[in-house]
Design an enzyme around this catalytic site. Sequence first.
Site, PDB file in Angstrom:
ATOM      1  N   GLU A 204       8.928   2.213   6.350  1.00 11.14           N
ATOM      2  CA  GLU A 204       8.563   3.123   7.439  1.00 11.14           C
ATOM      3  C   GLU A 204       8.239   4.524   6.917  1.00 11.14           C
ATOM      4  O   GLU A 204       7.380   5.211   7.449  1.00 11.14           O
ATOM      5  CB  GLU A 204       9.710   3.220   8.454  1.00 11.14           C
ATOM      6  CG  GLU A 204       9.834   2.016   9.378  1.00 11.14           C
ATOM      7  CD  GLU A 204       8.723   1.961  10.415  1.00 11.14           C
ATOM      8  OE1 GLU A 204       8.057   2.980  10.653  1.00 11.14           O
ATOM      9  OE2 GLU A 204       8.513   0.877  10.978  1.00 11.14           O
TER      10      GLU A 204
ATOM     11  N   HIS B 235       4.702   5.741   6.582  1.00 12.67           N
ATOM     12  CA  HIS B 235       3.836   5.981   7.747  1.00 12.67           C
ATOM     13  C   HIS B 235       3.669   7.469   8.051  1.00 12.67           C
ATOM     14  O   HIS B 235       2.551   7.974   8.160  1.00 12.67           O
ATOM     15  CB  HIS B 235       4.381   5.249   8.987  1.00 12.67           C
ATOM     16  CG  HIS B 235       4.478   3.770   8.806  1.00 12.67           C
ATOM     17  ND1 HIS B 235       5.123   2.938   9.684  1.00 12.67           N
ATOM     18  CD2 HIS B 235       4.002   2.954   7.819  1.00 12.67           C
ATOM     19  CE1 HIS B 235       5.042   1.688   9.265  1.00 12.67           C
ATOM     20  NE2 HIS B 235       4.373   1.675   8.130  1.00 12.67           N
TER      21      HIS B 235
ATOM     22  N   THR C 191       4.801   0.353  18.799  1.00 11.78           N
ATOM     23  CA  THR C 191       4.118   1.162  17.779  1.00 11.78           C
ATOM     24  C   THR C 191       2.936   0.385  17.202  1.00 11.78           C
ATOM     25  O   THR C 191       1.910   0.967  16.856  1.00 11.78           O
ATOM     26  CB  THR C 191       5.054   1.611  16.637  1.00 11.78           C
ATOM     27  OG1 THR C 191       5.828   0.495  16.205  1.00 11.78           O
ATOM     28  CG2 THR C 191       5.980   2.713  17.077  1.00 11.78           C
TER      29      THR C 191
ATOM     30  N   TRP D  57       0.833  -1.220   0.000  1.00 11.49           N
ATOM     31  CA  TRP D  57       0.000   0.000   0.000  1.00 11.49           C
ATOM     32  C   TRP D  57       0.864   1.266   0.000  1.00 11.49           C
ATOM     33  O   TRP D  57       1.977   1.253   0.516  1.00 11.49           O
ATOM     34  CB  TRP D  57      -0.970   0.004   1.183  1.00 11.49           C
ATOM     35  CG  TRP D  57      -0.343   0.092   2.560  1.00 11.49           C
ATOM     36  CD1 TRP D  57      -0.057  -0.945   3.397  1.00 11.49           C
ATOM     37  CD2 TRP D  57       0.067   1.278   3.261  1.00 11.49           C
ATOM     38  NE1 TRP D  57       0.515  -0.488   4.565  1.00 11.49           N
ATOM     39  CE2 TRP D  57       0.598   0.880   4.514  1.00 11.49           C
ATOM     40  CE3 TRP D  57       0.048   2.648   2.959  1.00 11.49           C
ATOM     41  CZ2 TRP D  57       1.107   1.785   5.466  1.00 11.49           C
ATOM     42  CZ3 TRP D  57       0.556   3.542   3.897  1.00 11.49           C
ATOM     43  CH2 TRP D  57       1.074   3.105   5.132  1.00 11.49           C
TER      44      TRP D  57
ATOM     45  N   ASP E 137       2.132  -3.122   9.274  1.00 11.78           N
ATOM     46  CA  ASP E 137       3.562  -3.014   8.945  1.00 11.78           C
ATOM     47  C   ASP E 137       4.412  -3.199  10.208  1.00 11.78           C
ATOM     48  O   ASP E 137       5.402  -3.935  10.210  1.00 11.78           O
ATOM     49  CB  ASP E 137       3.899  -1.623   8.376  1.00 11.78           C
ATOM     50  CG  ASP E 137       3.486  -1.468   6.915  1.00 11.78           C
ATOM     51  OD1 ASP E 137       2.926  -2.410   6.332  1.00 11.78           O
ATOM     52  OD2 ASP E 137       3.736  -0.371   6.361  1.00 11.78           O
ATOM     53  N   GLU E 138       4.015  -2.514  11.272  1.00 11.94           N
ATOM     54  CA  GLU E 138       4.814  -2.566  12.511  1.00 11.94           C
ATOM     55  C   GLU E 138       4.875  -4.004  13.045  1.00 11.94           C
ATOM     56  O   GLU E 138       5.914  -4.441  13.556  1.00 11.94           O
ATOM     57  CB  GLU E 138       4.240  -1.642  13.596  1.00 11.94           C
ATOM     58  CG  GLU E 138       3.915  -0.207  13.159  1.00 11.94           C
ATOM     59  CD  GLU E 138       5.113   0.655  12.816  1.00 11.94           C
ATOM     60  OE1 GLU E 138       6.207   0.106  12.601  1.00 11.94           O
ATOM     61  OE2 GLU E 138       4.942   1.895  12.751  1.00 11.94           O
TER      62      GLU E 138
ATOM     63  N   GLU F 189       8.942  -1.784  17.849  1.00 12.14           N
ATOM     64  CA  GLU F 189       7.980  -2.116  16.781  1.00 12.14           C
ATOM     65  C   GLU F 189       6.706  -2.686  17.393  1.00 12.14           C
ATOM     66  O   GLU F 189       5.604  -2.420  16.908  1.00 12.14           O
ATOM     67  CB  GLU F 189       8.587  -3.114  15.786  1.00 12.14           C
ATOM     68  CG  GLU F 189       9.791  -2.592  15.004  1.00 12.14           C
ATOM     69  CD  GLU F 189       9.431  -1.642  13.866  1.00 12.14           C
ATOM     70  OE1 GLU F 189       8.256  -1.277  13.703  1.00 12.14           O
ATOM     71  OE2 GLU F 189      10.357  -1.244  13.135  1.00 12.14           O
TER      72      GLU F 189
ATOM     73  N   HIS G 161       7.438  -5.882  11.090  1.00 12.56           N
ATOM     74  CA  HIS G 161       8.795  -5.464  11.484  1.00 12.56           C
ATOM     75  C   HIS G 161       9.179  -6.071  12.830  1.00 12.56           C
ATOM     76  O   HIS G 161      10.319  -6.490  13.029  1.00 12.56           O
ATOM     77  CB  HIS G 161       8.884  -3.937  11.568  1.00 12.56           C
ATOM     78  CG  HIS G 161       8.601  -3.245  10.274  1.00 12.56           C
ATOM     79  ND1 HIS G 161       8.325  -1.899  10.184  1.00 12.56           N
ATOM     80  CD2 HIS G 161       8.530  -3.715   9.000  1.00 12.56           C
ATOM     81  CE1 HIS G 161       8.111  -1.578   8.913  1.00 12.56           C
ATOM     82  NE2 HIS G 161       8.221  -2.661   8.187  1.00 12.56           N
TER      83      HIS G 161
ATOM     84  N   GLU H 223       6.971   9.148  13.717  1.00 10.25           N
ATOM     85  CA  GLU H 223       7.235   8.486  12.431  1.00 10.25           C
ATOM     86  C   GLU H 223       8.087   9.375  11.531  1.00 10.25           C
ATOM     87  O   GLU H 223       8.960   8.892  10.815  1.00 10.25           O
ATOM     88  CB  GLU H 223       5.923   8.153  11.709  1.00 10.25           C
ATOM     89  CG  GLU H 223       5.040   7.120  12.402  1.00 10.25           C
ATOM     90  CD  GLU H 223       5.561   5.682  12.254  1.00 10.25           C
ATOM     91  OE1 GLU H 223       6.527   5.464  11.511  1.00 10.25           O
ATOM     92  OE2 GLU H 223       4.986   4.792  12.900  1.00 10.25           O
TER      93      GLU H 223
HETATM   94 FE   LIG Z   1       8.141   0.694  12.970  1.00  7.26          FE
HETATM   95 FE   LIG Z   2       6.258   3.223  11.629  1.00  4.11          FE
END
Ligand SMILES: [Fe+2]
Ligand SMILES: [Fe+2]
Length: 326
Positions: free
Chosen positions: A112, A115, A168, A34, A197-198, A165, A201, A77
């Site tokens: 990242e 974000h 977040t 995305w 995403d976090e 991570e 990670h 971010e």
């Molecule tokens: Fe992150």
């Molecule tokens: Fe992030």
Amino acid sequence: MIFFEEKRKEVMKHIEKFMLEKISEYLKPVDTIWQPSDFLPDATRETFFSEIKELQESAAGLSYDLIAVLIGDTITEEALPTYESWLTMVEGVSKDEEGGWMKWTRHWTSEENRHGDLLNKYLFLSGRVNMRMMEVSTQYLIADGFEIGTGRDPYRNFIYTSFQELATNVSHRRVASQAKKDGDTLLSKMCGVIAGDEARHAKAYKYFIEKIFEVDPNEAMIAFEDMMRKKIVMPAHFLREVGLKVGQTFGHFTDAAQRLGIYTAIDYVDILKELIDDWHIESVTDLTETGEKARDYIMNLPDRLLRVAERMKNPMLEYKFSWING
Ligand SMILES: [Fe+2]
Ligand SMILES: [Fe+2]
């Protein structure tokens, strides 16, 4: 000491192999992942202005504290340059541009980077934010840097990033559900995909540490203990507003997050417990006496912190951020 450093280097050489291998598992292909524009009004469409109007109408229902948390999250971010430069300063890793450490760092940064980009554009369009004040805070945070207690040590860095991570992930996920409750489904979706995403990670960094535990359990344990003794500080702990000193805004930001239940002292303990489980701290073998003591400290920590957290009062002090109009 020489021995210690040599061993670190050797272990990291071993880990960097996994970093290269796992890029395609823990990070997504650039062409199909995305992008911020997937969620935002499109200026090439005729409906652009009505889309913005709709966005502003739903943003109007967000609580003051939620906007404050969202701005703090966005600034965090957007301080990405700090994190990337810090990762490249770590010692005991290869600085070869195509090596595991550098390649992972670039690819992670590239994910990242979306974000802050998405959240910033949303906030800009929302009509709820004094953008200049927010931008000043972002510039300050990047200029001020951070001090997170990892030194230049790759083990401590991975422990920190594993924790961070996960933190977040929690925070974006909770903002997503709070936004939904407040009637902003667009913001909810946005924070949901960021949280996703976090989570990926976090899995990656946890995996790297798991691999380090396999080959250097004692030093990994000591590094974990050391980071927990220092406490994991948030990357935005130097957060400030115009006219204020370094870090003066940070406490108000975390108060708002605690008040709303977005990220709390209990979450800190839960993350610690998750790491203890995932790294099988209880059953790690081949520890020296120092390593055993480090393990004891870590194993006892969740209960201790929980007792402290339970005694903590919810911060009630309302604070007027310069970031928010009205
Ligand atoms: Fe992150
Ligand atoms: Fe992030």
